[in-house]
Enzyme design. Structure first.
Site, mmCIF file in Angstrom:
data_model
loop_
_atom_site.group_PDB
_atom_site.id
_atom_site.type_symbol
_atom_site.label_atom_id
_atom_site.label_comp_id
_atom_site.label_asym_id
_atom_site.label_seq_id
_atom_site.Cartn_x
_atom_site.Cartn_y
_atom_site.Cartn_z
ATOM 1 N N CYS A 115 161.591 104.606 111.456
ATOM 2 C CA CYS A 115 160.325 105.003 110.846
ATOM 3 C C CYS A 115 160.501 105.189 109.338
ATOM 4 O O CYS A 115 160.675 104.231 108.601
ATOM 5 C CB CYS A 115 159.757 106.234 111.537
ATOM 6 N N HIS A 216 159.736 104.725 116.952
ATOM 7 C CA HIS A 216 160.679 105.813 117.261
ATOM 8 C C HIS A 216 161.354 105.542 118.608
ATOM 9 O O HIS A 216 160.904 106.042 119.641
ATOM 10 C CB HIS A 216 159.949 107.155 117.304
ATOM 11 N N GLU A 218 163.921 106.782 119.881
ATOM 12 C CA GLU A 218 164.423 108.003 120.524
ATOM 13 C C GLU A 218 163.362 108.671 121.390
ATOM 14 O O GLU A 218 163.684 109.478 122.271
ATOM 15 C CB GLU A 218 164.947 108.991 119.468
#
Length: 239
Positions: A115, A216, A218
């Protein structure tokens, strides 16, 4: 004996005021736990890197680097005036992460930008950003709800390192951002896009083991990018 050390993955961290338990409300160095968990699941040892002067020296002790998400980059770094919706600018974090990136590249340490991290990778090479997407495209798919990483589809360039790492050329990815790459920097190659034409992934031409993604990972359920980073970092650790 074979080297069984887990690769050390440095993750750039936030410096923010935070509150925890009933007693504490003070400045803190922090990071969403999903970054740490993703690195551990991929077989790495995560180390948080605070945004302070001199942090680039830590690049000598890490095997891989994640430049994490967070607030907006100072537009002065890419030659623009600050938009009224540009938020969370921390000059010390910009400087620390740019120095970390340079140091990691000098050592041949693999880098994953996430990001804001991808945006910083573009700015580092002289690229620019769109400061507020609703003025450029229909920004709803990029930030649908406050604090929620809603998925949207991306298309990945066939034959790119990004496609190789992900193992496919189409994906639904979790996203939350109001800025995006505009003009690409020198030697920066776009490798994924949303259907509105925004850049969603970049690579450094001629530089192996360097990727940036606008989404993202994660916050999703695909570990491919973290698996790739830790595997690449294993080579750094052996060296």
């Amino acid at each position: 004996m074979p080297d069984t050390r887990r690769p050390i993955i440095g993750i750039s961290a936030y410096a923010e005021r935070a509150r925890w338990s009933e007693a504490w409300d003070m400045p803190a160095v922090l990071l969403p736990g999903e970054y740490v968990d993703s690195v551990v699941r991929a077989g790495g040892t995560p180390v948080l890197l605070p945004p302070v002067d001199g942090i680039a020296a830590a690049a000598a002790g890490i095997d891989g680097l994640i430049i994490a998400g967070g607030g907006d980059i100072d537009p002065a770094r890419y030659g623009q005036e600050r938009h009224e919706r540009t938020d969370g600018v921390q000059e010390v974090r910009d400087a620390a992460e740019l120095a970390l990136l340079d140091a990691a590249l000098d050592r041949g340490v693999p880098v994953l930008g996430i990001c804001r991290g991808m945006q910083l990778m573009n700015v580092a090479r002289g690229g620019t950003l769109h400061q507020h997407l609703p003025e450029v495209v229909d920004g709803a798919q990029h930030r649908r709800r406050v604090g929620c990483f809603d998925p949207h589809p991306v298309k990945v360039a066939p034959g790119s390192r990004t496609a190789e790492v992900l193992g496919r050329t189409e994906a639904d990815v979790p996203a939350y951002h109001h800025q995006a790459v505009a003009e690409l920097g020198s030697g920066v190659t776009a490798t994924a896009w949303t259907d509105d034409g925004l850049v969603e992934a970049i690579e450094y031409a001629g530089t192996p083991n360097v990727l940036g993604v606008q989404w993202h990972p994660e916050m999703g359920d695909d570990p491919a990018l973290f698996d790739w980073l830790v595997a690449a970092a294993s080579g750094t650790a052996r060296r």
